[in-house]
Structure formats: structure tokens, C-alpha cells
Design a protein around this motif. Structure first.
Motif, short mmCIF file in Angstrom:
data_model
loop_
_atom_site.label_atom_id
_atom_site.label_comp_id
_atom_site.label_asym_id
_atom_site.label_seq_id
_atom_site.Cartn_x
_atom_site.Cartn_y
_atom_site.Cartn_z
N GLY A 171 -59.69 -44.65 19.18
CA GLY A 171 -60.34 -43.60 18.90
C GLY A 171 -59.32 -42.65 17.75
N GLY A 172 -58.29 -43.20 17.63
CA GLY A 172 -57.35 -42.64 16.50
C GLY A 172 -57.59 -43.11 15.17
N SER A 173 -56.82 -42.38 14.66
CA SER A 173 -56.83 -42.77 13.03
C SER A 173 -55.63 -43.44 12.49
CB SER A 173 -57.44 -41.22 12.17
OG SER A 173 -58.49 -40.88 12.56
N LEU A 174 -55.82 -43.96 11.17
CA LEU A 174 -54.55 -44.22 10.38
C LEU A 174 -55.01 -44.58 8.91
CD1 LEU A 174 -53.04 -47.78 12.28
CD2 LEU A 174 -51.96 -45.24 11.87
N ARG A 175 -54.24 -44.33 8.08
CA ARG A 175 -54.42 -44.35 6.61
C ARG A 175 -53.41 -45.43 6.20
NH1 ARG A 175 -53.40 -40.26 1.65
NH2 ARG A 175 -55.08 -40.51 0.42
N LEU A 176 -54.05 -46.33 5.34
CA LEU A 176 -53.41 -47.45 4.73
C LEU A 176 -53.11 -47.03 3.25
CD1 LEU A 176 -54.71 -50.75 6.17
CD2 LEU A 176 -52.89 -49.22 7.01
N SER A 177 -52.19 -47.46 2.71
CA SER A 177 -52.02 -47.36 1.11
C SER A 177 -51.57 -48.71 0.48
CB SER A 177 -50.95 -46.09 0.93
OG SER A 177 -51.46 -44.87 1.28
N CYS A 178 -52.07 -48.86 -0.57
CA CYS A 178 -51.52 -49.94 -1.37
C CYS A 178 -51.32 -49.38 -2.78
CB CYS A 178 -52.65 -51.08 -1.41
SG CYS A 178 -52.31 -52.50 -2.24
N ALA A 179 -50.11 -49.57 -3.23
CA ALA A 179 -49.88 -49.39 -4.77
C ALA A 179 -49.67 -50.68 -5.55
CB ALA A 179 -48.58 -48.42 -4.79
N ALA A 180 -50.35 -50.71 -6.51
CA ALA A 180 -49.89 -51.92 -7.54
C ALA A 180 -49.05 -51.54 -8.66
CB ALA A 180 -51.25 -52.32 -8.08
N SER A 181 -48.34 -52.55 -9.10
CA SER A 181 -47.45 -52.46 -10.13
C SER A 181 -47.30 -53.75 -10.91
CB SER A 181 -45.88 -51.83 -9.69
OG SER A 181 -45.31 -52.77 -9.12
N GLY A 182 -46.62 -53.67 -12.05
CA GLY A 182 -46.55 -54.71 -12.89
C GLY A 182 -47.45 -54.94 -14.19
#
Length: 117
Positions: free
Chosen positions: A15-26
Motif C-alpha cells: 500500500g506504500g509508495s516508492l519513487r525510482l530515479s535513473c540518470a543517464a550520462s555519457g
């Protein structure tokens, strides 16, 4: 070379929440699509959600209405907001980028999401 750095995984109650992040570089000239996949041991990696140029999104049926994918083109970053999490969402979540007219594909290292019942 393109590198992806994921963050935001962890342990959460059902029932909870999470936020995923993904940063691209190069060496990225133009991002075509970014997406999130997940994998449970013994199973194939499956698409969770993707977002392509123009804002076109695609979601797995199992997450529609609960997960939202978004991207910040200025930062080459993609996010996955996960609400109303269920134990069956438990998996390793991988970020994927396709860029430069789909000539470049890269994967992140994966981040564990565990939903406790």
C-alpha cells in the motif's frame, strides 16, 4: 559509453509508495526512449513502463493506474512513481535507455524493490 545510475529502491509495506530515479550520462545526443523493467529470480525480465520522445508512454497491465513514468530531458533522467504497491511488485527494477535513433542501448545495474505484506 552511456552510464545509467538508478536510485530509490528499498523496502516498503504493501500500500506504500516508492519513487525510482535513473540518470543517464555519457555520449548521448538524443534520447529516444527510457523505461523500467523488472525481474524476479527464475523469471524473464518484463517491461513495467516506458516513455518515448513526444511523451508517449506504455505500461504493463499489472501497474496501470498505480505507477507513473516521467522524464526530465534536460537531465536525461527518468522517474517511476510507484503507488499502492503490492507484494507481487517485489523485484529488481532495471532502467533502460535507447538513444541516437535507437543505435545506443544501455541498462542500469538494477535496484531492489521489496514490498512486505
Amino acid at each position: 559509453q552511456v552510464q545509467l545510475v538508478e536510485s530509490g529502491g528499498g523496502l516498503v509495506q504493501a500500500g506504500g509508495s516508492l519513487r525510482l530515479s535513473c540518470a543517464a550520462s555519457g555520449r548521448i545526443f538524443s534520447v529516444n526512449c527510457m523505461g523500467w523493467y523488472r525481474q524476479v529470480p527464475g523469471n524473464q525480465r518484463e517491461l513495467v513502463a516506458s516513455i518515448c520522445s513526444g511523451g508517449f508512454t506504455n505500461y504493463a497491465d499489472s501497474v496501470k493506474g498505480r505507477f507513473t513514468i516521467s522524464r526530465d530531458d534536460a537531465k536525461n533522467t527518468v522517474y517511476l512513481q510507484m503507488n499502492s504497491l503490492k507484494p507481487e511488485d517485489t523485484a529488481v527494477y532495471y532502467c533502460k535507455i535507447q538513444a541516437d535513433s535507437f543505435r545506443t542501448t544501455a541498462w542500469g545495474q538494477g535496484t531492489q524493490v521489496t514490498v512486505a505484506s
